[in-house]
Design an enzyme around this catalytic site. Sequence first.
Site, PDB file in Angstrom:
ATOM      1  N   ARG A  25      45.096  39.123  19.631  1.00 10.20           N
ATOM      2  CA  ARG A  25      44.559  38.311  20.158  1.00 10.20           C
ATOM      3  C   ARG A  25      44.248  36.876  19.558  1.00 10.20           C
ATOM      4  NH1 ARG A  25      41.648  40.930  25.311  1.00 10.20           N
ATOM      5  NH2 ARG A  25      43.456  42.034  26.428  1.00 10.20           N
ATOM      6  N   GLU A  37      53.099  43.454  21.974  1.00 19.59           N
ATOM      7  CA  GLU A  37      53.671  43.704  23.283  1.00 19.59           C
ATOM      8  C   GLU A  37      54.571  44.791  23.467  1.00 19.59           C
ATOM      9  OE1 GLU A  37      52.510  42.252  25.920  1.00 19.59           O
ATOM     10  OE2 GLU A  37      51.138  41.134  25.261  1.00 19.59           O
ATOM     11  N   GLN A  42      54.421  51.312  25.959  1.00 22.67           N
ATOM     12  CA  GLN A  42      54.115  52.791  26.395  1.00 22.67           C
ATOM     13  C   GLN A  42      52.812  53.560  25.748  1.00 22.67           C
ATOM     14  OE1 GLN A  42      57.306  52.352  25.856  1.00 22.67           O
ATOM     15  NE2 GLN A  42      58.538  53.081  27.483  1.00 22.67           N
ATOM     16  N   TYR A 117      58.063  42.200  32.323  1.00 23.53           N
ATOM     17  CA  TYR A 117      57.180  42.443  31.787  1.00 23.53           C
ATOM     18  C   TYR A 117      56.615  42.082  30.235  1.00 23.53           C
ATOM     19  CZ  TYR A 117      52.552  43.664  30.722  1.00 23.53           C
ATOM     20  OH  TYR A 117      51.243  44.361  31.010  1.00 23.53           O
ATOM     21  N   ASP A 135      52.964  44.882  35.610  1.00 24.39           N
ATOM     22  CA  ASP A 135      53.143  46.113  35.823  1.00 24.39           C
ATOM     23  C   ASP A 135      52.386  47.100  36.741  1.00 24.39           C
ATOM     24  OD1 ASP A 135      51.083  45.973  34.854  1.00 24.39           O
ATOM     25  OD2 ASP A 135      51.522  47.068  32.280  1.00 24.39           O
ATOM     26  N   CYS A 188      39.010  46.988  36.446  1.00 25.60           N
ATOM     27  CA  CYS A 188      39.892  47.465  37.718  1.00 25.60           C
ATOM     28  C   CYS A 188      40.378  49.376  37.673  1.00 25.60           C
ATOM     29  CB  CYS A 188      40.506  46.613  38.886  1.00 25.60           C
ATOM     30  SG  CYS A 188      40.898  47.096  40.489  1.00 25.60           S
ATOM     31  N   CYS A 196      33.546  48.254  39.648  1.00 28.06           N
ATOM     32  CA  CYS A 196      33.649  46.758  40.843  1.00 28.06           C
ATOM     33  C   CYS A 196      32.166  45.959  40.921  1.00 28.06           C
ATOM     34  CB  CYS A 196      33.543  47.176  42.299  1.00 28.06           C
ATOM     35  SG  CYS A 196      35.167  48.484  42.426  1.00 28.06           S
ATOM     36  N   CYS A 199      32.940  43.164  38.272  1.00 27.04           N
ATOM     37  CA  CYS A 199      34.264  42.561  38.522  1.00 27.04           C
ATOM     38  C   CYS A 199      34.175  41.234  39.156  1.00 27.04           C
ATOM     39  CB  CYS A 199      35.470  43.030  39.691  1.00 27.04           C
ATOM     40  SG  CYS A 199      36.765  42.882  39.913  1.00 27.04           S
TER      41      CYS A 199
HETATM   42  N1  ADE Z   1      48.832  45.054  27.739  1.00 26.90           N
HETATM   43  C1  ADE Z   1      49.685  44.486  27.441  1.00 26.90           C
HETATM   44  N2  ADE Z   1      49.651  43.589  26.803  1.00 26.90           N
HETATM   45  C2  ADE Z   1      48.461  43.843  26.093  1.00 26.90           C
HETATM   46  C3  ADE Z   1      47.871  42.536  25.819  1.00 26.90           C
HETATM   47  N3  ADE Z   1      47.759  41.057  25.145  1.00 26.90           N
HETATM   48  N4  ADE Z   1      46.336  42.606  25.451  1.00 26.90           N
HETATM   49  C4  ADE Z   1      45.957  43.776  25.829  1.00 26.90           C
HETATM   50  N5  ADE Z   1      46.336  44.816  26.783  1.00 26.90           N
HETATM   51  C5  ADE Z   1      47.888  44.455  26.852  1.00 26.90           C
END
Ligand code: ADE
Length: 334
Positions: A25, A37, A42, A117, A135, A188, A196, A199
């Site tokens: 991030r 990604e 998986q 995805y 997904d 979730c 909840c 959320c």
């Molecule tokens: N699962 C798939 N892509 C993701 C992402 N960018 N951040 C967190 N979880 C993920």
Amino acid sequence: MELSNEAVDLLLDWFSKNKRVLPWRRTRDPYSVWISEIMLQQTRVEAVKDYYLRFLSRFPTAESLARADEDEVLKAWEGLGYYSRARNLHAAAKRIAKEGFPDTYEGIRSLQGVGDYTAGAISSIAFSLPRPAVDGNVLRVLTRYFADDGNIDDNRTKKNFTDLLSRAYPPQAGDFCESLMELGAIVCVPNGAPFCGACPWEKLCMAHRAGEETRYPVRNEKRARKLVNADVCVLMRDRKFAVEKRGEKGLLANLYGFPFFENGTETESFGRVLAKKKAKHIFTHVEWNMTGYLIEAEEFFPEYEWKSAEEIISSCAIPSAFKAFMTWLNETVL
Ligand code: ADE
């Protein structure tokens, strides 16, 4: 069904305050986003973190990945599982090194190993395109939000929600995409009651309002895993061990493993058994119940490659399925 602007804003605001700090991030660089990604396809976030950082320092660009040997790439992937991901990544890197990173959804989707995805995630996160990544986690969030009975194993349900999200996309495409994933991952959640109270959609969610969160998503019944009993022979002679590159087809294709016998074997025909231990490994559709034997081999059986423990540990990609038996190798390393 539509997702309102209010719902989108609540979600983005929640995400900005509650998102986990994750290594991928810190950047929107397409190459880095793509690597993360693929790893996350998986594999759990916690397991991916270290691999992602190590992989990027080893292969910081598509060019460096394209130049590497397949065995080196598999070694960097060792333990992550689903190794065809690593092979596809390597093949796609060769294309990217020549042509540059594609900057359209269709171009990204055409990379080897990238499905709908992942193409949506990279498009949204790296290029701010309004292309959803849908997904099972995102479908769980949305079927609960709308108390929708659509079977999430049915492609029409996925298409309906993909279209719905496309219409709802705000300019902060990457954050929107990740906020849906994040809500599914930390609030979730599947298996048991979701949180909840934490959320941002607590007041809007129709399943919650009906007290029926756990009724959703509706999906097909899971099929039981196939059970495989196998003998795994760790043959040792003069501080060398027998390994074999597994076949081109089937589970763990082309990776290294120990001599593996699905229907059992006469361990005595290899030599004297020094130790025995049981181990289990669970794949998506198969479960291996293994009995491992450490054997003092009578000869260097020529059908195997014989290598020192150091050599195996440093240069052969040994999948986690065999991890329990690696301790026998580690014990011989001085
Ligand atoms: N699962 C798939 N892509 C993701 C992402 N960018 N951040 C967190 N979880 C993920």
